[in-house]
Design a protein around this motif. Structure first.
Motif, PDB file in Angstrom:
ATOM      1  N   ILE A  27       0.839  -1.207   0.000  1.00 54.46           N
ATOM      2  CA  ILE A  27       0.000   0.000   0.000  1.00 54.46           C
ATOM      3  C   ILE A  27       0.871   1.253   0.000  1.00 54.46           C
ATOM      4  N   GLY A  28       1.962   1.247   0.775  1.00 58.07           N
ATOM      5  CA  GLY A  28       2.834   2.408   0.821  1.00 58.07           C
ATOM      6  C   GLY A  28       3.478   2.703  -0.523  1.00 58.07           C
ATOM      7  N   ALA A  29       3.955   1.655  -1.210  1.00 56.04           N
ATOM      8  CA  ALA A  29       4.579   1.863  -2.516  1.00 56.04           C
ATOM      9  C   ALA A  29       3.571   2.432  -3.514  1.00 56.04           C
ATOM     10  N   ASN A  30       2.348   1.888  -3.515  1.00 55.25           N
ATOM     11  CA  ASN A  30       1.332   2.385  -4.444  1.00 55.25           C
ATOM     12  C   ASN A  30       0.879   3.797  -4.099  1.00 55.25           C
ATOM     13  N   THR A  31       0.777   4.098  -2.801  1.00 58.43           N
ATOM     14  CA  THR A  31       0.379   5.450  -2.400  1.00 58.43           C
ATOM     15  C   THR A  31       1.432   6.464  -2.800  1.00 58.43           C
TER      16      THR A  31
END
Length: 401
Positions: A27-31
């Motif tokens: 989720i962090g990478a995509n955000t």
């Protein structure tokens, strides 16, 4: 269901930590990647009605030029003859030497025609030998003076009067400038030469890009009728160049041509989240299998398929949100790192941030991830095969009796 799910997760801290960290990475990478895309591609330019701002280029297939900036002769023609534009301006980068404020220094500047800030709706009074400084330059070099009445700079050896300060957040495309200085064209002496200036225009209300390109195509043949040829290029050059219009939205210009690359990177990073969801789904399924007897008892006590599904989904959604919270914190650090180490080719770096739109994306992604990996045990353990669980629940009850 949510309270029960939270209690169940507290009883398995190892599983909770492993699942949360796995989801947080995806989720962090995509955000963080969406924050870059939103800042560079999707966020509107910080000007009034940015959808009506366009940049004006040309192509010259006759001389092998794919993109051609404007010459002063085109600028005058477009301003005087345009039907699709409210106004037209030109601008260019400039490096200036400033004296009169301590040690001489080299500053970055935009050299702009008199309609430049009017088109952007920032209001520049066009006048020669005057300059407008940025907010940062005003603070650092002019001491944040409240009055500009006596503020003068010697720019390239010529005296300039400082007549205004730009807003603190002013930024134009990828340019970081210290001041704006006027371009001074002598229309009477203009010939068809010096293709050195980038064009900026504001479309009239209701005008389209197709109409703007058609209007420029109409005006291009008017240029040699209004201005003489350059002695250096000759009369035949303009005709042989076969100039053609290339008007495009300024927002597309601001992306620096990186749109396709950024979306491909977003797709690749999206695969990371899918892998993370698959790994958490396996962990979640193994954990749910270990709770088969508990689910059988709940079914025997009257819990239906919907109730059992809500029990499992509440846990998966809580895990997704926990992963989203940690992932957003990781994304904030990643965004700061991107802004600090961004290459010069990445435009609009200052617009990259975890603003409300990006946070909303992170929340939606967290819920979607929770639904994705939570759907696997729901489909397996809350399916029509539930009757076997009820049987298992009764046999367990009979043994205890």
């Amino acid at each position: 269901d949510v309270q029960f799910g939270a209690r169940q997760l507290r009883r398995s801290p190892g599983f909770f930590a492993a699942a949360t960290l796995t989801l947080a990475l995806g989720i962090g990478a995509n955000t963080a990647m969406f924050g870059v895309i939103h800042g560079v591609l999707l966020k509107p330019l910080p000007f009034a009605q940015p959808d009506r701002l366009v940049s004006i280029w040309s192509s010259a297939p006759g001389v092998g030029w794919d993109r051609v900036v404007l010459a002063p002769a085109q600028y005058f023609t477009y301003r005087e003859e345009a039907r699709a534009f409210e106004d037209v301006a030109v601008w260019s980068h400039a490096s200036l030497t400033v004296t009169g404020q301590g040690e001489p220094e080299r500053v970055r500047a935009l050299a702009v025609s008199d309609a430049f800030l009017t088109i952007l709706r920032d209001g520049l009074p066009g006048a020669p030998q005057r300059a407008i400084v940025t907010h940062g330059y005003w603070q650092q070099r002019l001491g944040a003076a409240r009055t500009l009445a006596n503020q003068r700079l010697a720019i390239n050896g010529e005296p300039y009067e400082v007549i205004g300060v730009l807003p603190a957040g002013f930024r134009f495309l990828e340019t970081t400038a210290d001041m704006l200085v006027p371009l001074r064209f002598n229309r009477a002496a203009t010939t068809i030469q010096d293709f050195s200036y980038r064009g900026l225009a504001r479309l009239k209300p209701g005008a389209t890009l197709e109409q703007a390109n058609a209007d420029v195509a109409r005006m291009l043949p008017l240029v040699p009728e209004k201005f003489p040829p350059s002695p250096a290029l000759g009369a035949a050059w303009y005709r042989n160049a076969r100039l053609a219009p290339d008007v495009r939205l300024l927002s597309a210009e601001s992306s620096g041509g990186l749109g396709e690359v950024l979306w491909v990177l977003m797709g690749m990073i999206g695969l990371v989240l899918l892998i993370a969801c698959a790994n958490v789904a396996n962990l979640f399924l193994v954990r749910a299998e270990g709770r088969r007897q508990e689910l059988a008892v709940r079914a025997a006590l009257g819990a239906g398929r919907g109730s059992l599904s809500r029990t499992l989904l509440s846990e998966s959604l809580l895990l997704g949100l926990a992963g989203g919270v940690v992932g957003t914190a990781l994304a904030a650090g990643a965004v700061r790192l991107v802004r600090f180490t961004a290459p010069d080719a990445l435009p609009r770096v200052n617009d990259i941030a975890l603003d409300p739109a990006v946070l909303l994306f992170a929340a939606a992604l967290s819920l979607l991830a929770g639904l994705l990996f939570g759907a696997v045990p729901v489909l397996k353990l809350a399916s029509p095969r539930l009757s076997s669980l009820k049987d298992g629940g009764r046999s367990a009850s009979d043994t205890r009796n």
